[in-house]
Design an enzyme around this catalytic site. Structure first.
Site, short mmCIF file in Angstrom:
data_model
loop_
_atom_site.label_atom_id
_atom_site.label_comp_id
_atom_site.label_asym_id
_atom_site.label_seq_id
_atom_site.Cartn_x
_atom_site.Cartn_y
_atom_site.Cartn_z
N CYS A 27 17.07 -16.31 -3.86
CA CYS A 27 18.09 -16.57 -4.89
C CYS A 27 18.04 -17.02 -6.98
CB CYS A 27 19.36 -16.73 -4.10
SG CYS A 27 19.91 -15.24 -2.98
N ASP A 51 2.26 -15.20 -5.00
CA ASP A 51 2.24 -16.66 -4.41
C ASP A 51 2.11 -17.74 -4.96
OD1 ASP A 51 3.39 -16.57 -0.82
OD2 ASP A 51 2.59 -17.78 -1.89
N HIS A 67 20.64 -10.36 -1.90
CA HIS A 67 20.05 -11.27 -0.57
C HIS A 67 20.00 -10.25 0.47
CE1 HIS A 67 19.34 -16.11 1.56
NE2 HIS A 67 20.15 -14.64 2.07
N ASN A 106 6.61 -11.47 7.88
CA ASN A 106 7.20 -12.38 8.33
C ASN A 106 8.82 -12.87 9.25
OD1 ASN A 106 4.76 -13.63 8.49
ND2 ASN A 106 5.22 -14.66 6.57
N HIS A 115 14.61 -15.31 2.78
CA HIS A 115 15.28 -14.01 1.71
C HIS A 115 14.45 -13.00 1.84
CE1 HIS A 115 17.14 -13.08 -2.45
NE2 HIS A 115 15.71 -11.84 -1.97
N HIS A 117 10.74 -10.78 2.26
CA HIS A 117 10.17 -10.34 0.89
C HIS A 117 8.84 -10.20 2.05
CE1 HIS A 117 9.49 -14.36 2.77
NE2 HIS A 117 8.47 -14.61 2.59
P1 AMP Z 1 6.93 -16.24 4.74
O1 AMP Z 1 6.31 -17.39 5.16
O2 AMP Z 1 6.95 -14.97 4.68
O3 AMP Z 1 8.62 -17.09 4.50
O4 AMP Z 1 6.41 -16.99 3.81
C1 AMP Z 1 7.21 -17.58 2.11
C2 AMP Z 1 5.95 -17.84 0.96
O5 AMP Z 1 6.70 -18.03 -0.56
C3 AMP Z 1 5.18 -18.73 1.08
O6 AMP Z 1 3.66 -17.54 1.27
C4 AMP Z 1 5.00 -19.68 0.00
O7 AMP Z 1 3.87 -20.21 -0.39
C5 AMP Z 1 6.18 -18.32 -1.10
N1 AMP Z 1 6.65 -19.13 -1.96
C6 AMP Z 1 7.69 -19.95 -1.61
N2 AMP Z 1 7.98 -20.65 -3.60
C7 AMP Z 1 7.97 -19.53 -4.09
C8 AMP Z 1 7.41 -19.53 -5.54
N3 AMP Z 1 8.91 -20.85 -6.21
N4 AMP Z 1 7.05 -18.66 -5.77
C9 AMP Z 1 5.83 -18.40 -5.38
N5 AMP Z 1 6.47 -17.99 -4.24
C10 AMP Z 1 6.49 -19.35 -2.94
ZN ZN Z 2 17.89 -15.47 -1.59
#
Ligand code: AMP
Ligand code: ZN
Length: 131
Positions: A27, A51, A67, A106, A115, A117
């Protein structure tokens, strides 16, 4: 404690509109900017970014600006956002001419950012154990 609040953006006297959560890193990035690299694609309701810790040659996150905590909290009100997430995925697949790809969400202990994704993964070997 209710974490969400309406986020107002003043633009030409208009207010808009993402449901946001104060303690949420996505967010914050959505509202204030500061992604590590320029978003790959952005619409009114979705942003797609690379990522920062890729587990495949192509590893893109497709993120609703509102969100939504996880797949477990998706409701009727989120239907447009969810459709738009897949629409953005289709556009990226087309633009990058990806012949094969995977989409992943996940949840529970596998989800590190609370959040919603979608991971778009393609090319080479996907390191599933690191996702
Ligand atoms: P998850 O484990 O499914 O919640 O995945 C979160 C993902 O967000 C991971 O693959 C991280 O590498 C990625 N991530 C976390 N912070 C950032 C960011 N600032 N920019 C891009 N990817 C991010
Ligand atoms: Zn959020």
């Amino acid at each position: 404690m209710i974490k969400t609040l309406k986020f107002f953006v003043k633009e030409a006297g208009l207010r808009i509109k993402y449901m946001t959560s104060r303690d949420c890193i996505f967010c914050k990035l959505i509202n204030d900017g500061g992604w590590a690299s320029e978003p790959i694609l952005e619409t009114d309701s979705i942003v797609a970014v690379s990522d920062i810790n890729p587990v495949a040659d192509v590893h893109i996150l497709i993120i609703p600006k509102n969100h939504i905590e996880s797949v477990l909290t998706i409701g009727e009100k989120d239907s447009r956002d969810i459709i738009e997430m897949f629409s953005v995925a289709q556009k990226i697949v087309e633009e990058k001419k990806l012949e094969a790809f995977r989409l992943a969400f996940n949840a529970g202990r596998f989800q590190h950012v609370p959040h919603l994704h979608m991971h778009l993964l393609a090319g080479g070997k996907v390191q599933w154990s690191k996702l």
